[in-house]
Design an enzyme around this catalytic site. Structure first.
Site, mmCIF file in Angstrom:
data_model
loop_
_atom_site.group_PDB
_atom_site.id
_atom_site.type_symbol
_atom_site.label_atom_id
_atom_site.label_comp_id
_atom_site.label_asym_id
_atom_site.label_seq_id
_atom_site.Cartn_x
_atom_site.Cartn_y
_atom_site.Cartn_z
ATOM 1 N N ASP A 74 0.814 -1.230 0.000
ATOM 2 C CA ASP A 74 0.000 0.000 0.000
ATOM 3 C C ASP A 74 0.846 1.277 0.000
ATOM 4 O O ASP A 74 0.596 2.199 0.780
ATOM 5 C CB ASP A 74 -0.924 0.039 1.228
ATOM 6 C CG ASP A 74 -1.614 -1.271 1.523
ATOM 7 O OD1 ASP A 74 -1.891 -2.013 0.572
ATOM 8 O OD2 ASP A 74 -1.878 -1.547 2.709
ATOM 9 N N GLU A 83 -11.018 -0.815 -3.363
ATOM 10 C CA GLU A 83 -10.328 -0.051 -2.313
ATOM 11 C C GLU A 83 -9.202 0.765 -2.949
ATOM 12 O O GLU A 83 -9.075 0.845 -4.163
ATOM 13 C CB GLU A 83 -9.746 -1.010 -1.269
ATOM 14 C CG GLU A 83 -8.747 -2.010 -1.854
ATOM 15 C CD GLU A 83 -8.395 -3.133 -0.898
ATOM 16 O OE1 GLU A 83 -9.103 -3.314 0.106
ATOM 17 O OE2 GLU A 83 -7.401 -3.841 -1.184
#
Length: 331
Positions: free
Chosen positions: A44, A214
């Site tokens: 991420d 997401e």
């Protein structure tokens, strides 16, 4: 005997100097970043440029109970990276106890604001959500700005995770976030302590595009708003990045297609990315995580970088994920 020891010492010194010069030469002769760009399990990644340095803020990819801190990495050329360990952790964020995820960072008024998700909240009765910490330096240490989450509720079906902070051309900052297949946008107060309602009185507007899962990200190019997100399951081979283009940060955003996905000959599950633009070279870079072919543990993800290009119409060309990474590119 003394003469022998003197000669021996000189030989050792010359040998050491030779090794040192060789090491320096090898380091300076490295032409490509390689992938991953730094060692360790990290996911991420939030990439940013501050002054003449590139920065990357990733999730420490381990079991949720061990995700209790965030490291940062900096580079002047995309080749050599310096680790800044534990720029923030749960000893400072008292309400967080696990799952510190997907940081986002902005510089404002000579301060650095680091947004993060914590605790993987599943319902509104749990403590957790999106927090914000502040520091005078990009390498921290960061201190809790609020002493509580900035967002702690599931609004419009969006789990309060995977936050990104977008600065519009008028100077307004927006929080764009959401898991569970829903994405919200909210107008941040000037001091990042809360939100301002939109003209219709609503605070959180849903801007979810088709197939969104997401990891939202937004940037501007030639007056257009490029909205990007991750699709598929984060542990699966279908994890990937898609995008849309709009005329405002609110869209509407019609999905154009995927631009980042796995290559079965190189790595699996390429996704959850961010973008950097070196205005000097006019090169765009996509920073993302992927899983090595040798790994089956879902948390074994690495942070990588590749160049991102556009066609003559401004559409993003599919990114080829590589083992080589990118060439040196100073700011």
């Amino acid at each position: 005997m003394k003469l022998y020891l003197s000669i021996l010492a000189s030989a050792v010194l010359l040998s050491a100097c030779s090794v040192q010069k060789t090491a320096v030469k090898e380091a300076s002769s490295k032409k490509m970043s390689g992938n991953p760009i730094f060692p360790g399990w990290y996911a991420d990644p939030e990439a940013a440029i501050f002054g003449n340095e590139y920065w990357v803020y990733p999730t420490f990819s381990d079991k949720y109970e061990k995700q209790t801190h965030l490291d940062a990495f900096s580079s002047k050329d995309l080749i050599t990276w310096t680790k800044h360990p534990s720029v923030v952790d749960t000893s400072e964020i008292k309400w967080a106890h696990k799952a510190m995820w997907a940081p986002a960072i902005v510089e404002k008024d000579k301060k650095y604001y680091l947004f993060f998700g914590a605790n993987d909240v599943q319902k509104d009765s749990e403590i957790g959500g999106i927090g914000v910490a502040v520091s005078n330096k990009p390498g921290g240490p960061f201190k809790d700005l609020l002493g509580k989450p900035l967002v702690n509720k599931n609004v419009n079906g969006a789990q309060p995770i995977d936050q990104f902070v977008f600065k519009d051309k008028d100077g307004q900052y927006y929080l764009i976030y959401g898991g569970w297949g829903h994405c919200n946008i909210a107008k941040l107060k000037n001091d990042f302590t809360g939100f301002l309602p939109f003209d219709d009185g609503v605070t959180f507007k849903e801007i979810t595009p088709d197939k969104y899962t997401e990891g939202p990200y937004m940037f501007m190019k030639n007056g257009k708003y490029y909205f990007m997100w991750s699709e598929g399951g984060w542990t699966g081979p279908d994890y990937s990045v898609a995008y849309a283009i709009g005329d405002s940060p609110f869209g509407p955003f019609k999905r154009i297609g995927k631009i980042l996905q796995q290559d079965a000959s190189i790595a699996r599950g390429a996704g959850h990315h961010s973008v950097m633009h070196n205005e000097k070279s006019d090169k765009y870079y996509i920073v993302y995580h992927r899983r090595p072919l040798t790994e089956t543990d879902g948390n074994h993800r690495e942070t990588c970088i590749d160049e991102m290009k556009f066609d003559a119409n401004g559409l993003i060309l599919p990114v080829k994920i590589t083992k080589e990474g990118v060439a040196a590119d100073k700011l």
